[in-house]
Design a protein around this motif. Structure first.
Motif, PDB file in Angstrom:
ATOM      1  N   TYR A  27      51.920   9.062  16.318  1.00 52.87           N
ATOM      2  CA  TYR A  27      51.261   9.183  17.623  1.00 52.87           C
ATOM      3  C   TYR A  27      52.167   9.906  18.622  1.00 52.87           C
ATOM      4  O   TYR A  27      51.722  10.810  19.336  1.00 52.87           O
ATOM      5  N   CYS A  30      52.377  13.619  17.810  1.00 48.43           N
ATOM      6  CA  CYS A  30      51.144  14.322  18.157  1.00 48.43           C
ATOM      7  C   CYS A  30      51.094  14.581  19.665  1.00 48.43           C
ATOM      8  O   CYS A  30      50.764  15.690  20.103  1.00 48.43           O
ATOM      9  N   ILE A  60      46.625  14.215  13.098  1.00 47.39           N
ATOM     10  CA  ILE A  60      45.338  13.519  13.233  1.00 47.39           C
ATOM     11  C   ILE A  60      44.671  13.378  11.867  1.00 47.39           C
ATOM     12  O   ILE A  60      44.107  12.329  11.550  1.00 47.39           O
ATOM     13  N   ASN A  61      44.755  14.403  11.042  1.00 48.07           N
ATOM     14  CA  ASN A  61      44.204  14.291   9.679  1.00 48.07           C
ATOM     15  C   ASN A  61      44.929  13.214   8.886  1.00 48.07           C
ATOM     16  O   ASN A  61      44.301  12.462   8.137  1.00 48.07           O
ATOM     17  N   LEU A  63      46.394  10.555  10.060  1.00 48.07           N
ATOM     18  CA  LEU A  63      45.925   9.267  10.583  1.00 48.07           C
ATOM     19  C   LEU A  63      44.520   8.950  10.068  1.00 48.07           C
ATOM     20  O   LEU A  63      44.223   7.814   9.681  1.00 48.07           O
ATOM     21  N   ARG A  64      43.687   9.957  10.042  1.00 49.55           N
ATOM     22  CA  ARG A  64      42.295   9.768   9.613  1.00 49.55           C
ATOM     23  C   ARG A  64      42.217   9.392   8.139  1.00 49.55           C
ATOM     24  O   ARG A  64      41.475   8.484   7.757  1.00 49.55           O
ATOM     25  N   TYR A  80      38.036   6.414  12.447  1.00 47.17           N
ATOM     26  CA  TYR A  80      37.743   7.635  11.697  1.00 47.17           C
ATOM     27  C   TYR A  80      36.899   8.592  12.550  1.00 47.17           C
ATOM     28  O   TYR A  80      37.176   9.792  12.614  1.00 47.17           O
ATOM     29  N   TYR A  83      39.098   9.994  15.378  1.00 51.18           N
ATOM     30  CA  TYR A  83      40.008  11.038  14.887  1.00 51.18           C
ATOM     31  C   TYR A  83      39.238  12.327  14.577  1.00 51.18           C
ATOM     32  O   TYR A  83      39.735  13.420  14.827  1.00 51.18           O
ATOM     33  N   SER A  84      38.045  12.192  14.031  1.00 49.58           N
ATOM     34  CA  SER A  84      37.222  13.370  13.740  1.00 49.58           C
ATOM     35  C   SER A  84      36.870  14.113  15.023  1.00 49.58           C
ATOM     36  O   SER A  84      36.926  15.351  15.076  1.00 49.58           O
ATOM     37  N   TYR A  87      39.987  15.895  16.276  1.00 46.01           N
ATOM     38  CA  TYR A  87      40.244  17.089  15.469  1.00 46.01           C
ATOM     39  C   TYR A  87      39.344  18.240  15.933  1.00 46.01           C
ATOM     40  O   TYR A  87      39.809  19.364  16.135  1.00 46.01           O
ATOM     41  N   MET A 109      45.027   9.831  22.667  1.00 46.07           N
ATOM     42  CA  MET A 109      46.200   9.481  21.858  1.00 46.07           C
ATOM     43  C   MET A 109      47.129   8.532  22.612  1.00 46.07           C
ATOM     44  O   MET A 109      47.682   7.604  22.012  1.00 46.07           O
ATOM     45  N   ASN A 133      44.865  -0.034   8.724  1.00 41.77           N
ATOM     46  CA  ASN A 133      45.554   1.194   8.332  1.00 41.77           C
ATOM     47  C   ASN A 133      46.520   0.898   7.204  1.00 41.77           C
ATOM     48  O   ASN A 133      47.401   0.063   7.345  1.00 41.77           O
TER      49      ASN A 133
END
Length: 136
Positions: A27, A30, A60-61, A63-64, A80, A83-84, A87, A109, A133
């Motif tokens: 995090y 990012c 981010i990917n 994390l997703r 999910y 995050y999508s 992105y 974030m 997670n």
């Protein structure tokens, strides 16, 4: 500290971090990259902005795709989707060189970072956090 020593130090930090610390580091990384990208756009350095937006997208990917959808249930599903969305915002920011999209993701974030810090530091939340997670 020389640049090489600093890089080596960061690599050791990542390799020796526990999953919770690694999640926080992702995090923080990012957010740092988003800020660099934003600054680069303001300075018309679009090549650098592109590089740092892609780094943010990679995080981010990560994390997703490390969400445990079975154990995390609705919370993992919501993350999910979030995050999508982030992105997609960064793709738009990169294509249009639009700082507003970056700021939207940065705010999200920052909120998520604070939430994860609270969860990790609150022993009563540990079971729920472990179910969300796989890396956390």
């Amino acid at each position: 500290m020389s640049m090489i020593a600093h890089k080596q130090y960061k690599q050791v930090q990542v390799k020796t971090a526990n999953n919770k610390k690694l999640l926080i580091m992702l995090y923080q990384g990012c957010i740092k990259f988003l800020r660099i990208a934003k600054k680069s756009i303001k300075e018309d350095d679009f090549e650098n902005a592109n590089e740092y937006l892609k780094k943010s997208q990679d995080i981010i990917n990560e994390l997703r795709y490390t969400l445990d959808m079975e154990k995390g249930g609705e919370i993992s599903n919501n993350l999910y989707q979030l995050y999508s969305f982030m992105y997609s915002e960064l793709v738009s920011a990169n294509v249009n060189k639009d700082i507003q999209h970056i700021e939207t993701v940065e705010e999200m974030m920052l909120e998520l970072l604070e939430t994860w810090k609270e969860i990790i530091n609150n022993p009563q939340q540990k079971q729920g956090e472990q179910n969300i997670n796989r890396s956390g």
